[in-house]
Design a protein around this motif. Structure first.
Motif, PDB file in Angstrom:
ATOM      1  N   GLY A 121       0.811  -1.210   0.000  1.00  0.00           N
ATOM      2  CA  GLY A 121       0.000   0.000   0.000  1.00  0.00           C
ATOM      3  C   GLY A 121       0.847   1.265   0.000  1.00  0.00           C
ATOM      4  O   GLY A 121       1.756   1.427  -0.821  1.00  0.00           O
ATOM      5  N   ARG A 137      -3.358  -3.414   2.143  1.00  0.00           N
ATOM      6  CA  ARG A 137      -4.365  -2.441   1.717  1.00  0.00           C
ATOM      7  C   ARG A 137      -5.763  -2.809   2.220  1.00  0.00           C
ATOM      8  O   ARG A 137      -6.656  -1.957   2.251  1.00  0.00           O
ATOM      9  N   LEU A 174      -2.618   4.185   6.679  1.00  0.00           N
ATOM     10  CA  LEU A 174      -3.255   4.927   5.585  1.00  0.00           C
ATOM     11  C   LEU A 174      -3.504   6.373   5.994  1.00  0.00           C
ATOM     12  O   LEU A 174      -4.126   6.638   7.020  1.00  0.00           O
TER      13      LEU A 174
END
Length: 389
Positions: free
Chosen positions: A51, A223, A233
């Motif tokens: 990610g 992710r 994130l």
């Protein structure tokens, strides 16, 4: 060059004793050959499973070649420290959607500094015997394949959730390493722990994962992982994962909770890892009410602080949207919307939409129940059996 005046096997045993005295649950020694893991790491990166964690792709081969990261390194001393707090209350918190669930490793003091200081002290003790020793401590702070080194040393085996498991103590522990430039004898992982295959046919962690982040045994698509989504994130959390997050506002323990080996999980001896009252089992609305100053005060010395106040609010907004309809939740969301950043506002709007849907569903349920009650009343008034209409 080896120092012929040093009894390395004796020193290795002494190192393990010192590690125990410093509070580590276990210590083991391995060589620095991680070539067997390079292809797997490269595949994981090429698939984009890291990610936004760009640091996983940086530093070239240093992550799998310790002597490139710290020239002269000959051995790695792998260490572990238990963190499971007393009265963890996992199920109790997860089952109450009004409470905030925080991963158990994050309820106490940030482990990075505590463990690094202890590992540094271990290096200093070794240097008193091995004069001129070159060493460097690591705790999840540099391009180091910590789990692979720990497994190679024999601290445990890799579970299908990709975490390290100790057959006698489960997986509730932190890892740290000390790189040294002396030829200590290495431990045999096959004697200390089985290195692979101990999960057998069990896929409980894969089945339990709320978002399906364990895409194949031993492989995580970060992710999709709730820990990644709530901690790493930086932007908006994808809508397809928001409902599955439930009341998890920082991290996720589901794959460890379901693991059969964790029936042997050991309670930490470190009081610094015990849960802080202001974080454990707190109502979502209480945590959502914190302004930035309160957030920083209540998370001082905690790993939670690194996500910042905005992502804290983002995560809690999702949990509030997932909670049962409550006018107090709607009021809190509306109040926070005034002056909210774009990031927080997006998640508040989503939460409000969820609450509205639940209110409408509740209204339909109440209406249906009312109609059923009215039919029963009419039946009784007519002297008919209760199920006659």
């Amino acid at each position: 060059m080896p120092n012929n005046t040093i009894n390395y096997p004796e020193l290795a045993q002494q190192i393990k004793q010192w590690a125990s005295e410093l509070g580590f649950a276990d210590a083991a020694i391995c060589d620095i050959d991680l070539s067997a893991h390079e292809a797997q790491l490269q595949r994981w990166l090429e698939l984009g499973y890291h990610g936004e964690m760009n640091f996983m792709a940086e530093h070239g081969t240093k992550r799998s070649r310790p002597d490139e990261l710290v020239p002269g390194t000959q051995r790695v001393i792998a260490l572990k420290m238990h963190y499971l707090p007393p009265d963890a209350g996992f199920a109790r918190t997860l089952k109450n959607p009004q409470l905030a669930y925080i991963s158990r490793y994050a309820l106490g003091r940030d482990y990075h500094k505590l463990m690094r200081n202890r590992i540094k002290k271990l290096g200093q003790r070794i240097a008193q015997v091995a004069e001129g020793l070159g060493f460097r401590p690591f705790v999840d702070s540099a391009p180091v394949l910590e789990r692979q080194l720990a497994a190679k040393a024999g601290l445990g085996f890799t579970g299908k959730h990709s975490l390290l498991i100790d057959k006698q103590a489960g997986s509730w522990f932190f890892l740290g390493e000390l790189f040294v430039d002396i030829p200590l004898p290495v431990d045999d992982p096959d004697i200390r722990q089985a290195t692979q295959g101990e999960c057998g046919s069990c896929v409980a962690c894969m089945t339990m994962c709320p978002t399906g982040a364990i895409v194949e045994p031993y492989v995580i698509d970060a992710r999709k992982c709730i820990s990644y989504l709530t901690i790493e994130l930086k932007g908006a959390i994808p809508e397809q994962y928001r409902t599955a997050m439930g009341n998890r506002i920082y991290g996720c323990d589901d794959c460890q909770l379901i693991c059969p080996w964790n029936r042997y999980g050991e309670i930490t001896a470190e009081s610094d890892f015990h849960a802080r009252a202001q974080l454990k089992d707190q109502p979502l609305l209480t945590l959502f009410s914190w302004d930035e100053e309160t957030f920083l005060t209540n998370t001082e010395g905690s790993p939670i602080r690194r996500i910042g106040h905005q992502r804290w609010l983002r995560n809690i907004a999702i949990a509030l949207g997932n909670a049962p309809y409550d006018s107090a939740i709607v009021e809190a969301l509306m109040a926070r919307l005034n002056g909210a950043s774009d990031l927080v506002a997006e998640h508040i709007h989503w939460a409000l939409a969820q609450q509205q849907q639940k209110r409408e569903a509740l209204s339909v349920t109440v209406t249906a129940h009312t109609k059923k009650t009215q039919r029963l009343i009419r039946a009784v008034q007519k002297g008919l059996p209760r199920d006659a209409e």
